[in-house]
Design a protein around this motif. Structure first.
Motif, PDB file in Angstrom:
ATOM      1  N   LEU A   1       8.814  26.731  44.594  1.00 17.01           N
ATOM      2  CA  LEU A   1       9.730  26.701  45.736  1.00 17.01           C
ATOM      3  C   LEU A   1      10.632  27.938  45.757  1.00 17.01           C
ATOM      4  O   LEU A   1      11.547  28.018  46.580  1.00 17.01           O
ATOM      5  CB  LEU A   1      10.600  25.439  45.684  1.00 17.01           C
ATOM      6  N   ARG A   2      10.372  28.895  44.900  1.00 13.05           N
ATOM      7  CA  ARG A   2      11.186  30.092  44.825  1.00 13.05           C
ATOM      8  C   ARG A   2      10.823  31.064  45.945  1.00 13.05           C
ATOM      9  O   ARG A   2       9.730  31.010  46.498  1.00 13.05           O
ATOM     10  CB  ARG A   2      10.996  30.764  43.461  1.00 13.05           C
ATOM     11  N   ALA A   3      11.759  31.945  46.247  1.00 12.59           N
ATOM     12  CA  ALA A   3      11.505  32.960  47.266  1.00 12.59           C
ATOM     13  C   ALA A   3      10.596  34.032  46.680  1.00 12.59           C
ATOM     14  O   ALA A   3      10.803  34.508  45.565  1.00 12.59           O
ATOM     15  CB  ALA A   3      12.813  33.581  47.747  1.00 12.59           C
ATOM     16  N   HIS A   4       9.598  34.412  47.457  1.00 11.71           N
ATOM     17  CA  HIS A   4       8.633  35.421  47.038  1.00 11.71           C
ATOM     18  C   HIS A   4       8.829  36.681  47.873  1.00 11.71           C
ATOM     19  O   HIS A   4       9.054  36.607  49.084  1.00 11.71           O
ATOM     20  CB  HIS A   4       7.199  34.911  47.213  1.00 11.71           C
ATOM     21  N   ASN A   5       8.696  37.804  47.206  1.00 13.57           N
ATOM     22  CA  ASN A   5       8.818  39.091  47.887  1.00 13.57           C
ATOM     23  C   ASN A   5       7.443  39.753  47.907  1.00 13.57           C
ATOM     24  O   ASN A   5       6.847  39.993  46.842  1.00 13.57           O
ATOM     25  CB  ASN A   5       9.832  39.995  47.164  1.00 13.57           C
ATOM     26  N   PHE A   6       6.952  40.037  49.103  1.00 11.83           N
ATOM     27  CA  PHE A   6       5.613  40.605  49.251  1.00 11.83           C
ATOM     28  C   PHE A   6       5.692  41.926  49.991  1.00 11.83           C
ATOM     29  O   PHE A   6       6.182  41.995  51.119  1.00 11.83           O
ATOM     30  CB  PHE A   6       4.709  39.624  50.019  1.00 11.83           C
ATOM     31  N   ASP A   7       5.247  42.991  49.329  1.00 11.95           N
ATOM     32  CA  ASP A   7       5.198  44.324  49.925  1.00 11.95           C
ATOM     33  C   ASP A   7       3.738  44.629  50.224  1.00 11.95           C
ATOM     34  O   ASP A   7       2.937  44.837  49.308  1.00 11.95           O
ATOM     35  CB  ASP A   7       5.785  45.357  48.959  1.00 11.95           C
ATOM     36  N   SER A   8       3.374  44.618  51.493  1.00  9.41           N
ATOM     37  CA  SER A   8       1.978  44.783  51.868  1.00  9.41           C
ATOM     38  C   SER A   8       1.498  46.208  51.634  1.00  9.41           C
ATOM     39  O   SER A   8       2.299  47.145  51.514  1.00  9.41           O
ATOM     40  CB  SER A   8       1.773  44.406  53.341  1.00  9.41           C
ATOM     41  N   GLU A   9       0.196  46.368  51.578  1.00 13.44           N
ATOM     42  CA  GLU A   9      -0.386  47.695  51.446  1.00 13.44           C
ATOM     43  C   GLU A   9      -0.250  48.454  52.765  1.00 13.44           C
ATOM     44  O   GLU A   9      -0.162  47.848  53.840  1.00 13.44           O
ATOM     45  CB  GLU A   9      -1.856  47.592  51.058  1.00 13.44           C
ATOM     46  N   ARG A  10      -0.251  49.770  52.661  1.00 11.34           N
ATOM     47  CA  ARG A  10      -0.198  50.596  53.863  1.00 11.34           C
ATOM     48  C   ARG A  10      -1.569  50.578  54.534  1.00 11.34           C
ATOM     49  O   ARG A  10      -2.571  50.936  53.922  1.00 11.34           O
ATOM     50  CB  ARG A  10       0.193  52.034  53.515  1.00 11.34           C
ATOM     51  N   VAL A  11      -1.591  50.132  55.765  1.00 10.00           N
ATOM     52  CA  VAL A  11      -2.843  50.053  56.507  1.00 10.00           C
ATOM     53  C   VAL A  11      -2.832  51.064  57.646  1.00 10.00           C
ATOM     54  O   VAL A  11      -1.785  51.362  58.209  1.00 10.00           O
ATOM     55  CB  VAL A  11      -3.072  48.629  57.056  1.00 10.00           C
ATOM     56  N   LYS A  12      -4.005  51.590  57.952  1.00  7.05           N
ATOM     57  CA  LYS A  12      -4.126  52.533  59.046  1.00  7.05           C
ATOM     58  C   LYS A  12      -4.576  51.781  60.292  1.00  7.05           C
ATOM     59  O   LYS A  12      -5.632  51.147  60.308  1.00  7.05           O
ATOM     60  CB  LYS A  12      -5.127  53.639  58.717  1.00  7.05           C
ATOM     61  N   VAL A  13      -3.766  51.814  61.323  1.00 14.04           N
ATOM     62  CA  VAL A  13      -4.068  51.129  62.584  1.00 14.04           C
ATOM     63  C   VAL A  13      -3.712  52.062  63.735  1.00 14.04           C
ATOM     64  O   VAL A  13      -3.064  53.094  63.543  1.00 14.04           O
ATOM     65  CB  VAL A  13      -3.276  49.806  62.709  1.00 14.04           C
ATOM     66  N   ASN A  14      -4.130  51.686  64.925  1.00 11.73           N
ATOM     67  CA  ASN A  14      -3.797  52.446  66.124  1.00 11.73           C
ATOM     68  C   ASN A  14      -2.622  51.785  66.832  1.00 11.73           C
ATOM     69  O   ASN A  14      -2.584  50.559  66.983  1.00 11.73           O
ATOM     70  CB  ASN A  14      -4.990  52.513  67.077  1.00 11.73           C
ATOM     71  N   ASP A  15      -1.662  52.600  67.263  1.00 14.38           N
ATOM     72  CA  ASP A  15      -0.534  52.051  68.007  1.00 14.38           C
ATOM     73  C   ASP A  15      -0.929  51.812  69.455  1.00 14.38           C
ATOM     74  O   ASP A  15      -2.100  51.918  69.821  1.00 14.38           O
ATOM     75  CB  ASP A  15       0.687  52.969  67.886  1.00 14.38           C
ATOM     76  N   LYS A  16       0.038  51.477  70.274  1.00 16.73           N
ATOM     77  CA  LYS A  16      -0.225  51.144  71.677  1.00 16.73           C
ATOM     78  C   LYS A  16      -0.877  52.291  72.430  1.00 16.73           C
ATOM     79  O   LYS A  16      -1.684  52.074  73.338  1.00 16.73           O
ATOM     80  CB  LYS A  16       1.097  50.746  72.353  1.00 16.73           C
ATOM     81  N   LEU A  17      -0.550  53.530  72.050  1.00 16.24           N
ATOM     82  CA  LEU A  17      -1.098  54.710  72.719  1.00 16.24           C
ATOM     83  C   LEU A  17      -2.395  55.200  72.091  1.00 16.24           C
ATOM     84  O   LEU A  17      -2.949  56.209  72.518  1.00 16.24           O
ATOM     85  CB  LEU A  17      -0.057  55.840  72.706  1.00 16.24           C
ATOM     86  N   GLY A  18      -2.860  54.506  71.074  1.00 20.24           N
ATOM     87  CA  GLY A  18      -4.102  54.892  70.417  1.00 20.24           C
ATOM     88  C   GLY A  18      -3.935  55.879  69.283  1.00 20.24           C
ATOM     89  O   GLY A  18      -4.936  56.332  68.716  1.00 20.24           O
ATOM     90  N   ASN A  19      -2.707  56.202  68.900  1.00 17.22           N
ATOM     91  CA  ASN A  19      -2.478  57.143  67.806  1.00 17.22           C
ATOM     92  C   ASN A  19      -2.623  56.427  66.470  1.00 17.22           C
ATOM     93  O   ASN A  19      -2.055  55.350  66.273  1.00 17.22           O
ATOM     94  CB  ASN A  19      -1.080  57.754  67.898  1.00 17.22           C
ATOM     95  N   PRO A  20      -3.373  57.010  65.527  1.00 17.30           N
ATOM     96  CA  PRO A  20      -3.494  56.369  64.209  1.00 17.30           C
ATOM     97  C   PRO A  20      -2.204  56.512  63.409  1.00 17.30           C
ATOM     98  O   PRO A  20      -1.646  57.604  63.286  1.00 17.30           O
ATOM     99  CB  PRO A  20      -4.651  57.151  63.557  1.00 17.30           C
ATOM    100  N   ILE A  21      -1.731  55.394  62.863  1.00 14.02           N
ATOM    101  CA  ILE A  21      -0.490  55.397  62.086  1.00 14.02           C
ATOM    102  C   ILE A  21      -0.707  54.624  60.791  1.00 14.02           C
ATOM    103  O   ILE A  21      -1.645  53.826  60.664  1.00 14.02           O
ATOM    104  CB  ILE A  21       0.676  54.763  62.870  1.00 14.02           C
ATOM    105  N   LEU A  22       0.167  54.866  59.834  1.00 13.62           N
ATOM    106  CA  LEU A  22       0.204  54.125  58.579  1.00 13.62           C
ATOM    107  C   LEU A  22       1.434  53.234  58.586  1.00 13.62           C
ATOM    108  O   LEU A  22       2.539  53.702  58.867  1.00 13.62           O
ATOM    109  CB  LEU A  22       0.258  55.081  57.386  1.00 13.62           C
ATOM    110  N   ILE A  23       1.236  51.954  58.275  1.00 14.42           N
ATOM    111  CA  ILE A  23       2.338  51.006  58.369  1.00 14.42           C
ATOM    112  C   ILE A  23       2.200  49.955  57.285  1.00 14.42           C
ATOM    113  O   ILE A  23       1.091  49.571  56.900  1.00 14.42           O
ATOM    114  CB  ILE A  23       2.379  50.339  59.777  1.00 14.42           C
ATOM    115  N   SER A  24       3.329  49.503  56.764  1.00 16.78           N
ATOM    116  CA  SER A  24       3.376  48.394  55.817  1.00 16.78           C
ATOM    117  C   SER A  24       4.633  47.581  56.094  1.00 16.78           C
ATOM    118  O   SER A  24       5.566  48.073  56.721  1.00 16.78           O
ATOM    119  CB  SER A  24       3.378  48.902  54.371  1.00 16.78           C
ATOM    120  N   VAL A  25       4.647  46.348  55.616  1.00 21.35           N
ATOM    121  CA  VAL A  25       5.804  45.477  55.844  1.00 21.35           C
ATOM    122  C   VAL A  25       6.272  44.872  54.524  1.00 21.35           C
ATOM    123  O   VAL A  25       5.514  44.775  53.561  1.00 21.35           O
ATOM    124  CB  VAL A  25       5.484  44.340  56.842  1.00 21.35           C
TER     125      VAL A  25
END
Length: 283
Positions: A92-116
């Protein structure tokens, strides 16, 4: 669909004392009577042992009896239950998750690197234990899906429309949408999203250099616009003051020349070099 229900188990200390008394009595009976039937009491002692368990702070145990969910123990302590109960541990403890950087296209189609970065906690132990196969893996997969959807919803940056919300400029709104998207996706597993925010954001390597030049050009144009706007105001103010105080009488040709000179001086990147003109305006 079932929901979590609390279960109040028996204290383990009383049963532990009974188990040791049973063990001591069995050993004594075997020594005194040497009757092998008393060995059955030792088997009973061994049967009681799997029923003991400990619940640590911010931990829980989900109890299942031959496929039937009996309840969840969230109270901390040492307990004993039916030895046939399976006891699945759910944190029941709080977990901290740092996702991997993924390459996706934004709304304009530009490839970006993003993680959360996601902070989450199990709220419904029944859903976490039985609605999904592995709730920790479920969090990782759904976080990745939410990130991809978020990137496709917003542009990384918008150089034409400053009022449009983008991934770079609208962090508060974007993080709020991300948190809502994850909360909806993870609710099926009984998981509460405490916080979700973008941890890393950048253009992909193949277009990073070009986009940097574009950002620099946009900044230079904006700065030049401000410089010209300020220079025009200064020239206008100078002409008004000269005319008001009648320091010098300027015709249209002289005004044009003065405006030209002042604009060059005020808008130039380098310091102006003064020139002394001992003749007329044209010589």
């Amino acid at each position: 669909m079932k929901n979590e229900k609390p279960y109040q188990p028996k204290s383990g200390f009383g049963m532990l004392a009974f188990a040791f008394i049973l063990l001591a009595g069995t050993i004594a009976a075997l020594i005194v009577t040497q009757n092998p039937l008393f060995a059955l009491l030792f088997i009973l002692f061994l049967f009681l042992l799997p029923g003991f368990f400990v619940v640590q702070p911010n931990q829980s145990r989900v109890l299942v009896f031959f496929g039937d969910y009996r309840g969840t123990v969230k109270k901390n302590g040492f307990f004993w239950v039916n030895p046939f109960y399976s006891k699945k541990k759910v944190s029941l403890r709080a977990h901290n998750f740092d996702s991997e950087r993924v390459k996706v296209n934004d709304k304009l189609g530009n490839p970006i690197l993003i993680s959360v970065i996601l902070v989450w906690q199990v709220e419904e132990t029944y859903k976490a234990a039985f609605e999904v196969n592995d709730y920790t893996h479920f969090v990782r997969v759904q976080t990745d899906a939410a990130v991809r959807k978020l990137a496709n919803t917003y542009a990384y940056d918008n150089f034409e429309d400053e009022g449009e919300i983008t991934l770079r400029s609208g962090m508060e709104e974007v993080n709020h949408d991300l948190e809502g998207e994850l909360a909806e996706r993870l609710a099926i597993a009984g998981i509460r999203v405490i916080e979700a925010r973008i941890g890393y954001l950048a253009y992909a390597e193949e277009i990073a250099s070009a986009m940097l030049q574009r950002q620099q050009a946009t900044a230079i144009v904006a700065a030049r616009y401000k410089i010209v706007e300020g220079a025009v105001g200064m020239v206008e103010s100078a002409l008004e003051e000269l005319n008001k105080k009648q320091i010098v009488d300027l015709d249209e040709e002289k005004k044009a020349s003065m405006v030209s000179n002042l604009m060059v001086v005020l808008c130039s990147d380098k310091s102006a070099t003064p020139v002394v003109n001992a003749g007329t305006l044209n010589h």
